[in-house]
Design an enzyme around this catalytic site. Structure first.
Site, PDB file in Angstrom:
ATOM      1  N   SER B 174      52.185  15.632  24.451  1.00 16.04           N
ATOM      2  CA  SER B 174      50.825  15.026  24.860  1.00 16.04           C
ATOM      3  C   SER B 174      50.728  13.885  24.133  1.00 16.04           C
ATOM      4  CB  SER B 174      49.749  16.044  24.972  1.00 16.04           C
ATOM      5  OG  SER B 174      49.949  17.033  25.893  1.00 16.04           O
ATOM      6  N   GLU B 259      39.560  17.993  26.184  1.00 18.15           N
ATOM      7  CA  GLU B 259      40.449  18.616  27.003  1.00 18.15           C
ATOM      8  C   GLU B 259      40.149  18.918  28.420  1.00 18.15           C
ATOM      9  OE1 GLU B 259      43.701  18.925  26.703  1.00 18.15           O
ATOM     10  OE2 GLU B 259      44.069  20.244  28.387  1.00 18.15           O
ATOM     11  N   ARG B 454      34.052  38.506  32.986  1.00 18.19           N
ATOM     12  CA  ARG B 454      35.492  37.982  33.343  1.00 18.19           C
ATOM     13  C   ARG B 454      36.217  38.741  32.486  1.00 18.19           C
ATOM     14  NH1 ARG B 454      35.380  32.078  29.821  1.00 18.19           N
ATOM     15  NH2 ARG B 454      37.372  32.067  30.645  1.00 18.19           N
TER      16      ARG B 454
END
Lengths: 296, 539
Positions: B174, B259, B454
């Site tokens: 990246s 990000e 979650r």
């Protein structure tokens, strides 16, 4: 260096031909990572780093050889030169951010986590219920007193002993590389050679002295990587810095060899400047490190 | 055409078509178009790998109780799904689009550092080989969530260092990709292509690239500290030695929040190209779009702790991060209103790219609103770690980032392949995706608000109905995606010839070269009149 009008002249566009080095580099990185994984998971010994490291070294050698040869043949124009410069600049920026993560950890530990463990402010129950005996002062190896001597004590390295000498060495090497740069621009190859040689020697001297410091820390001071948060931040910051100094010194050595071979001209010497920037970067990181890790 | 210059190739092996051999064309290539294609193919493969993992998750959650997989494997699936989608699908797709389009759009013959470009691509398949092979280790793939929070992540087995080193490799890739984007835009623009004549895709990618350079190394540092805590006895994230597990969360989210903007900023760029093209009007408020993107980029660095409001931060910290987070609504609002104003009184037509862009506008905004709800500290204490969070970030990532990627592919595919594609099939793809993505994710808001946590393989029966609906949506959405590779394959093989300017209202230098774009373009830079003609503002 590069004048604006040149860099946008359409006839100067240059796209290099394909090269096998990037794919080899990817294979090398992969091999190195597999080696590291094998070592960490105890599937294999320390030798498992070797194949990847050798491949990577071969890749760097081959890729740089290709680029240096192309450059010596005059294939790179000013626009390419400028691309290399900008690329190096942003690479150094990313390196700075890598160090920022570890400095962030140091500041967080010193300013927040250690006082909190000691019961600072609303975290008073840490003191009352968990660790009554913990004295939240820096340096510390934490309430559990991890690592250190047999009695879990440890000492730190005094700032104004070897680290101060190392600071002087790095600052001096910053001066010598500047002298070398001026000599290069004035076409004084003799001074260039001496000043650059002095620079890489100072760089390796720094690494050697850091090695003796580490040896002392491990054998006499009880200061180890595992000595709580102080040992963690100390060795990770100085260790990654030392790694970068080593890389920088190797790069200095290589451009010194290139200077000896007559590479670089007073106006075109990107590689020299890139290494010099890198060297100043490790210098600056060291100064911050000296202040916050060793001194205060 | 302006791209016929031949003398430009000093020292080049002078082939003007693509090289014949596979090795030369696809492995050692320095051609930005081929590298872009490689990135896009890789992203597509990882999209389906990550999608299969999502279907494992939704199959298990179809009913309460344990049906198909054991809980540990379920946790591996949530972790690996996230890593595959973020680092394997969305980011490489954006880099692929950047590779293809940025040189074309700024009038450059290639990316600035073409060999490094090749390197940054080829690291990715190796990184993912390493990451995905954790599925076959004795201890199973990482199961502590993609955020790798200690102390849980430190309890991983053989897979732990494999994941860490895979992340290091992706980070290196990246960073090199980002350096290339910055240098290409800053050094390779054609004369006359001033920064404020650049298409917004270049602008948002430029800002994305700065974010990447500033935060990927921080992730590398964070996971390195995990590694040394696990293997070398450091105490960064252990209170016993004076460290703090919460410190990891701070460092991680200092990376993690920028990000998520890395994932979405290029989407803003793509949508800012497509909406004007199919509204047949210049983008409303071009400069404010640039400034809004830059503001979002800046703000992304000072909001990170809103991911961790419940860790026991000082009140001042909670207030600071709440208010800065809310501030992001301002530049984002500027964007949403600008896109709406661009469409206002436009001559709209709804070809597939526009359909996806408009769906992006509405559905991303829903994700933005739920984000605003999550930014409110006392409310977040209730939502934290619930399915509401899952619904929120899937709204911004699936009908957000991924719809924008699809919009971009449908927009530029004629330029790449030289053929128009099957419009009605693409519209089927759009409508099925849009309906099912809402069936899939909208009920998750209800589940979260009702209290379903979650990252669990089993749940209380009160959550059964909406979970079943959500899973039906998941399988519908997943199966609908199979249309796209088929459509792309068909389009590459043949179809009606695409004009140089494939869409009537399109702007940008990419539409000034033939379709398909020749192997080498802009070897001779476009002249200023062409640049002005193609610029987003028309001046």
């Amino acid at each position: 260096m590069s004048s604006k009008s040149d860099s946008h002249d359409a006839s100067t566009y240059y796209v290099p031909h394909g090269s096998p080095w990037p794919i080899l580099g990817s294979v090398a990185l992969f091999t190195l990572m597999i080696g590291a994984v094998s070592f960490m998971n105890e599937w294999a010994g320390g030798w498992s780093f070797l194949p990847g490291a050798l491949l990577l070294a071969f890749m760097f050698f081959g890729w740089f050889t290709t680029v240096i040869n192309e450059n010596e043949q005059g294939m790179y124009n000013l626009q390419v030169d400028k691309s290399f410069r900008m690329g190096m600049m942003w690479f150094i920026m990313s390196e700075l951010m890598f160090f920022a993560a570890f400095f962030g950890a140091l500041f967080y530990a010193r300013q927040l986590s250690v006082p909190w463990i000691g019961g600072d402010g609303v975290k008073i129950f840490n003191k009352l219920l968990l660790w009554q005996d913990f004295n939240a002062a820096w340096p510390t190896n934490g309430p559990a007193k991890l690592g250190g001597h047999a009695d879990h004590s440890f000492e730190t390295i005094k700032a104004f002993s070897l680290p101060a000498i190392n600071t002087a060495i790095l600052l001096t090497s910053g001066v010598t590389i500047t002298i070398a740069h001026h000599a290069l621009r004035e076409g004084n190859r003799k001074v260039l050679g001496y000043a650059l040689a002095a620079t890489w020697m100072l760089g390796f001297l720094f690494v050697y002295l850091q090695g003796t410091e580490y040896h002392e820390a491990y054998t006499e001071l009880g200061l180890k990587l595992s000595t709580g948060i102080y040992g963690s931040t100390f060795f990770m910051l100085t260790g990654f810095h030392g790694l970068h100094v080593s890389i920088g010194a190797i790069m200095l050595f290589i451009i010194w060899l290139r200077c000896m071979r007559g590479h670089f001209t007073p106006t075109r010497h990107f590689a020299f400047e890139a290494v010099a920037w890198y060297w100043h970067f490790v210098d600056v990181v060291w100064l911050v490190l000296f202040v916050f890790v060793y001194w205060i | 055409m302006a791209n016929s210059g031949h003398a430009a190739h000093e020292g080049h092996d002078d082939h003007h078509g693509a090289p014949k051999s596979f090795w030369q064309r696809w492995v050692v290539t320095t051609n930005h178009k081929d590298i872009g294609t490689l990135y896009l193919i890789f992203a597509g493969v990882m999209f389906f790998v990550g999608g299969l993992m999502a279907l494992v998750i939704r199959a298990e959650l179809f009913q309460p109780g344990l049906q198909f997989v054991d809980p540990m494997f379920f946790n591996s699936m949530t972790t690996m799904h996230a890593l595959a989608m973020i680092f394997g699908a969305v980011m490489p797709a954006w880099v692929g689009l950047a590779n293809w389009m940025i040189p074309l759009q700024v009038g450059a013959p290639d990316m600035a550092l073409p060999r490094m470009n090749n390197f940054s691509f080829w690291i990715m398949p190796f990184a993912f080989t390493l990451l995905l092979s954790t599925l076959f280790t004795g201890s199973g793939a990482p199961a502590g969530g993609w955020t790798l929070y200690p102390p849980l992540s430190l309890q991983g087995g053989d897979s732990f260092p494999m994941a860490i080193f895979a992340i290091h490799m992706m980070g290196a890739s990246s960073i090199m990709g980002a350096i290339n984007v910055i240098v290409t835009i800053m050094n390779m623009r054609a004369p006359g292509m001033t920064l404020l004549r650049m298409p917004l895709f270049c602008w948002t990618w430029l800002i994305t690239a700065y974010l990447l350079i500033l935060v990927m190394p921080v992730l590398a540092g964070a996971v390195t500290m995990l590694l040394t805590d696990h293997f070398f006895g450091t105490s960064f994230f252990s209170a016993a030695g004076g460290g703090d597990p919460v410190m990891y969360q701070h460092i991680f989210w200092f990376f993690g929040h920028p990000e998520v903007y890395i994932l979405i900023l290029p989407a803003f760029g793509v949508v800012s190209e497509i909406i004007p093209a199919f509204s047949r009007k210049p983008l409303f408020g071009y400069e404010s779009m640039v400034y809004a993107s830059a503001s979002i980029g800046f703000l992304s660095f000072i909001v990170w702790a809103h991911h961790m409001f419940t860790v026991g931060m000082p009140l001042a910290g909670q207030l600071f991060f709440m208010l800065t987070t809310m501030l992001i609504a301002v530049p984002t609002g500027v964007k949403v209103f600008n896109w709406s104003a661009t469409m206002w009184k436009g001559s709209l037509s709804f070809e597939p790219p526009m359909l996806f862009a408009v769906a992006f506008l509405f559905l991303f905004t829903i994700g933005g609103f739920s984000g605003l709800m999550l930014s409110i500290v006392p409310a977040d204490f209730q939502y934290q770690d619930s399915y509401f969070v899952v619904a929120h970030f899937h709204y911004v990532l699936v009908p957000g980032a991924i719809f924008a990627i699809m919009a971009g592919i449908y927009y530029w595919l004629p330029k790449w392949s030289g053929h128009m594609y099957n419009m009605s099939l693409a519209k089927w793809h759009f409508w099925l995706s849009t309906i099912f993505v809402n069936v899939l994710f909208f009920p998750q808001h209800f589940l979260g608000l009702a209290g379903m946590p979650r990252r669990i393989p089993d749940y209380s029966v009160q959550f059964a109905d909406w979970n079943m609906v959500s899973s039906i949506g998941a399988f519908g959405f997943g199966l609908s995606q199979l249309l796209m590779p088929y459509l792309v394959w068909q389009c590459v093989r043949g179809g009606a010839a695409a004009k140089a300017k494939a869409w009537e209202g399109a702007r940008g230098l990419e539409w000034e070269v033939p379709s398909p774009a020749p192997y080498h373009t802009w070897e001779t830079a476009p002249d200023e009149a062409t640049i002005i003609h193609a610029s987003p503002t028309g001046h």
